[in-house]
Design an enzyme around this catalytic site. Structure first.
Site, PDB file in Angstrom:
ATOM      1  N   HIS A 371       0.833  -1.199   0.000  1.00  0.00           N
ATOM      2  CA  HIS A 371       0.000   0.000   0.000  1.00  0.00           C
ATOM      3  C   HIS A 371       0.873   1.256   0.000  1.00  0.00           C
ATOM      4  CE1 HIS A 371      -3.483   2.533   1.479  1.00  0.00           C
ATOM      5  NE2 HIS A 371      -2.450   3.266   1.887  1.00  0.00           N
ATOM      6  N   GLU A 372       1.810   1.315   0.948  1.00  0.00           N
ATOM      7  CA  GLU A 372       2.606   2.537   1.096  1.00  0.00           C
ATOM      8  C   GLU A 372       3.521   2.771  -0.109  1.00  0.00           C
ATOM      9  OE1 GLU A 372       1.801   4.623   3.139  1.00  0.00           O
ATOM     10  OE2 GLU A 372       0.589   3.402   4.465  1.00  0.00           O
ATOM     11  N   HIS A 375       1.893   4.323  -3.064  1.00  0.00           N
ATOM     12  CA  HIS A 375       1.781   5.779  -3.045  1.00  0.00           C
ATOM     13  C   HIS A 375       2.919   6.396  -3.867  1.00  0.00           C
ATOM     14  CE1 HIS A 375      -1.600   6.609  -0.504  1.00  0.00           C
ATOM     15  NE2 HIS A 375      -1.113   5.985   0.554  1.00  0.00           N
ATOM     16  N   GLU A 395      -5.756   7.003  -2.228  1.00  0.00           N
ATOM     17  CA  GLU A 395      -5.789   5.965  -1.203  1.00  0.00           C
ATOM     18  C   GLU A 395      -6.289   4.637  -1.771  1.00  0.00           C
ATOM     19  OE1 GLU A 395      -5.241   5.178   2.218  1.00  0.00           O
ATOM     20  OE2 GLU A 395      -3.751   6.671   1.720  1.00  0.00           O
ATOM     21  N   HIS A 459      -9.303   8.475   3.514  1.00  0.00           N
ATOM     22  CA  HIS A 459      -9.295   7.047   3.822  1.00  0.00           C
ATOM     23  C   HIS A 459     -10.685   6.448   3.763  1.00  0.00           C
ATOM     24  CE1 HIS A 459      -5.543   8.600   5.569  1.00  0.00           C
ATOM     25  NE2 HIS A 459      -5.052   7.422   5.235  1.00  0.00           N
TER      26      HIS A 459
END
Length: 760
Positions: A371-372, A375, A395, A459
């Site tokens: 996920h990170e 980004h 997100e 989020h």
């Protein structure tokens, strides 16, 4: 503690990225619906059926070597000037190449940022697509930017103080300006303006480092926009099991340096919050023991997460690292004390993981890592602004690729699923952070789009896009995937058939990297994914239709049925004796088929031509029931019905300036010789040019002095009023003087009444 987005007066809608405690999470207008020749049945073949298709080879990304990619960048940079001329940009605008991608069929997609008079243009990014001499553009702002002056009335120090105030309202800890504010042009709104961009450092309220960007209007001093550049995530555990690692021998020890993935390095911060810490080393190349008492265990999970994410993007899309330049990021484990989060930072090009509550539960789950780091992929491509609807899509993109990485890795210890942070148990009750099949199960996320979504924390506004991706991958209804039970609903109750995550991820990746820009909203994402589906599988293919169906299932646009599709036509009001021009929007999914148009019930004086254009001058007062029918040459046909009222329409097009925070002004319309009273559905069309419409009150004043409120400080920070209002003015005589009354009740923003119309 649950986060809550704030939208105070005089500020653009915004959200906070830094979230704390048990609720911490991983870091307008819709497409018009279509009337269709036949309803789409996406449920054929049973509840677990999927649409299977093979992507077109030509639409896939070309697998470029670093040298080939560098050559494309160099060529695009040399062509930036001629491209700016081709796009008819202004003489003070220049293009700056951000990246170039190439398809297997030779199509190039060059992503540009822009400058104006030497100043960076925020929101001016665009993508130029070139194939066989044909050029098309995906863009954020208008293709040509013009502002009267780049001079600033607001000083740099004032902008800095404003930015620190914004950070303080976000409960930042030790906020401090990172350098001096820089002059920019803000072009993400309707009207480009000179602005200051300030970056505030320090830490967010949960201890995450802060890179808060605040955009301040250089003329009025108001805050236009703000967003966090550090994207955060959360977790309390990691269970990747026994996994292979890339390591490098150095003397008598081994280093956690992955030579197979551009030398990705994993460090132990030793509970520090700055620098890189100490590179993980081991004497026998056997790392960790699966327990938290061994500090290497977190390093193993961190290094594996980075490797699995690198491999996913490489294997599936041919992407060579986060930035597609063959350069590795680096990772830092054991950040801070009791830090229940993880985050990606573009500025250090690194991933950082906390150890959770009591430093006993590292936040190193595979989906957290993927996920990170995703980004970072978004930042290197579309650059979706981390606020409003684009922030929700940012997100969701990370959630989408986190799920895709899990499916690609297929770990026995962490079976792939459509849950976010299921290994983490942040709430202490065994529940995941988010559910892609029905996002509202987390108690805060939205399942479907609506017009308020842009004001929701990113989020939670990610929920509809996550829901779209699940539906596109697996379809609606009850099913079990890898031992996890799902039951995904749809907005309209119509079932959706999935296409499989393999093709769904390809469509989202192409849309992100090829067509989305920094301010893409949900409607724009629908357009981008449909174009991506057309590129990969063909326009109006089963896969293309499934994409439209999945968007309709979350209340974005409508399904596309095989055959003729016609956009609905709103009920019409026209003035007697006034020219009319209304075009019917229709197409057919049958390749090469032509369309014919017919209409019944048109008011006297109006006709429809063979392109679907209704035109003429209505001659008779009254209301007609109109039906437009569109037929293609295969015989498929569809009709849309609406009413058409021909009435007396009265207008005033004289400009009336609205004083800033001053007295009300009025614009009159004098009507003579009209018997009887006005309608209970009197129409008032108002066009006001004014920044920050939330400053305004707008009223209709009838001939007897009765005041009808049309707009009362609504619309927030949006610019301008271009709207038709309906009022019950049946107590008013038509004959007399009607007035539009407007007042600006707050400082800074100004504007004028451009025109208004009354249909009594």
């Amino acid at each position: 503690m649950s986060p809550s987005p704030r939208s105070p007066h005089r500020r653009r809608p915004r959200t906070s990225v830094a979230l704390a405690g048990a609720a911490a999470l991983l870091a307008t207008g819709l497409q018009t619906g279509l009337a269709s020749a036949a309803p789409t049945d996406q449920s054929r073949g049973g509840e677990h059926a999927k649409i299977h298709a093979t992507p077109r080879a030509g639409g896939a990304p070309a697998r470029l070597s670093p040298a080939a990619h560098a050559a494309l960048l160099k060529s695009a940079t040399a062509a930036a000037g001629p491209t700016a001329e081709l796009l008819a940009l202004g003489p003070r605008e220049k293009l700056v190449v951000k990246d170039v991608e190439k398809d297997a069929d030779g199509t190039t997609h060059t992503r540009y940022e822009r400058t104006y008079a030497g100043l960076p243009v925020l929101g001016g990014d665009l993508v130029v697509h070139q194939k066989d001499g044909l050029t098309t553009v995906s863009e954020t702002a208008a293709s040509r930017i013009e502002i009267p002056t780049t001079a600033t009335r607001v000083t740099s120090s004032t902008a800095a103080r404003t930015a620190l105030t914004v950070a303080a309202k976000d409960d930042a800890r030790h906020p401090a300006l990172d350098g001096t504010p820089r002059r920019v042009v803000w072009a993400a709104a309707q009207k480009p303006v000179p602005a200051w961009e300030s970056v505030v450092g320090g830490t967010q309220d949960d201890g995450t480092p802060s890179e808060l960007h605040v955009i301040t209007d250089a003329t009025s001093g108001k805050t236009l926009f703000d967003y966090q550049a550090v994207r955060t995530g959360t977790g309390t555990g990691q269970y990747s099991g026994t996994v292979p690692l890339g390591t490098t021998p150095s003397g008598s020890v081994y280093q956690l340096v992955d030579g197979d993935r551009a030398g990705h390095r994993t460090y132990d911060l030793n509970q520090g919050t700055s620098g890189t810490g100490t590179l993980f080393t081991d004497d026998n190349d056997v790392w960790g023991d699966g327990t938290q008492s061994d500090r290497q265990t977190a390093g193993v999970d961190v290094a594996y997460g980075a490797a699995a994410t690198w491999d996913y993007y490489k294997d599936v899309f041919g992407r060579d690292g986060i930035r597609n330049d063959g350069v590795a990021a680096y990772s830092r484990a054991h950040y801070g004390n009791n830090y229940v989060n993880a985050f990606w930072s573009d500025s250090c090009f690194c991933m950082t993981y906390g150890d959770g509550a009591g430093n006993a539960h590292p936040l190193t789950a595979l989906d957290v890592a993927a996920h990170e780091m995703s980004h970072g992929v978004t930042a290197a491509t579309a650059g979706l602004a981390y606020s409003g609807e684009s922030g929700g899509l940012n997100e969701a993109t990370s959630d989408i690729f986190a799920a895709a990485v899990e499916f690609h890795a297929d770990l026995p210890a962490d079976p792939p699923d459509y849950l976010v942070g299921e290994k983490i148990d942040i709430n202490g009750d065994g529940t995941p952070l988010r559910y892609m099949d029905q996002p509202s199960k987390d108690g805060a996320s939205r399942d479907y789009w609506d017009s308020s979504l842009g004001g929701v924390d990113v989020h939670y506004s990610s929920g509809p896009a996550n829901h779209f991706f699940y539906l596109l991958s697996e379809g609606s209804g009850a099913k079990t995937v890898n031992g996890v039970s799902y039951d995904s609903p749809t907005y309209d109750g119509v079932p959706v058939t999935g296409i499989g995550i393999e093709n769904a991820q390809r469509i989202w990746y192409r849309a992100l990297t090829t067509y989305m820009t920094s301010s893409t909203d949900y409607a724009g994402a629908r357009t981008a994914t449909l174009q991506a589906a057309a590129d990969l599988f063909g326009a109006y293919s089963d896969t293309y239709l499934a994409v439209a169906a999945a968007w309709a299932a979350i209340h974005v646009g409508d399904r596309i049925a095989p055959g003729v599709n016609v956009a609905p036509i709103d009920d019409q009001i026209s003035g007697v004796g006034q020219q009319v021009s209304l075009r019917t929007s229709a197409y057919t999914t049958h390749s090469g088929a032509g369309l014919t148009y017919t209409a019944t019930g048109l008011p006297d004086g109006l006709t429809i031509d063979d392109t679907g254009l209704i035109s003429g001058v209505p001659t008779t007062l009254g209301t007609s029931a109109v039906t437009v029918t569109v037929t293609d040459t295969t015989g498929a046909s569809v009709s849309v019905a609406f009413t058409w009222r021909v009435a007396n329409v009265f207008a005033n097009g004289t400009r009336v300036d609205i004083p800033d925070a001053g007295a009300a002004v009025e614009s009159p319309i004098v009507i003579t010789g009209q018997p009887g009273n006005a309608s209970a559905t009197t129409q008032v069309y108002v066009k006001i040019v004014h920044t920050y419409r939330g400053d305004l009150t707008v009223s209709l004043v009838g001939p007897d002095g009765t005041v009808y409120s049309l707009l009362n400080h609504s619309g927030g920070s949006a610019d301008n009023v271009d709207q038709t209002f309906t009022v019950d003015a049946s107590a008013q005589p038509v004959t007399g003087t009607w007035k539009l009354r407007v007042q600006d009740t707050a400082a800074y923003d100004v504007g004028y009444i451009q025109q208004w119309q009354l249909t009594p």
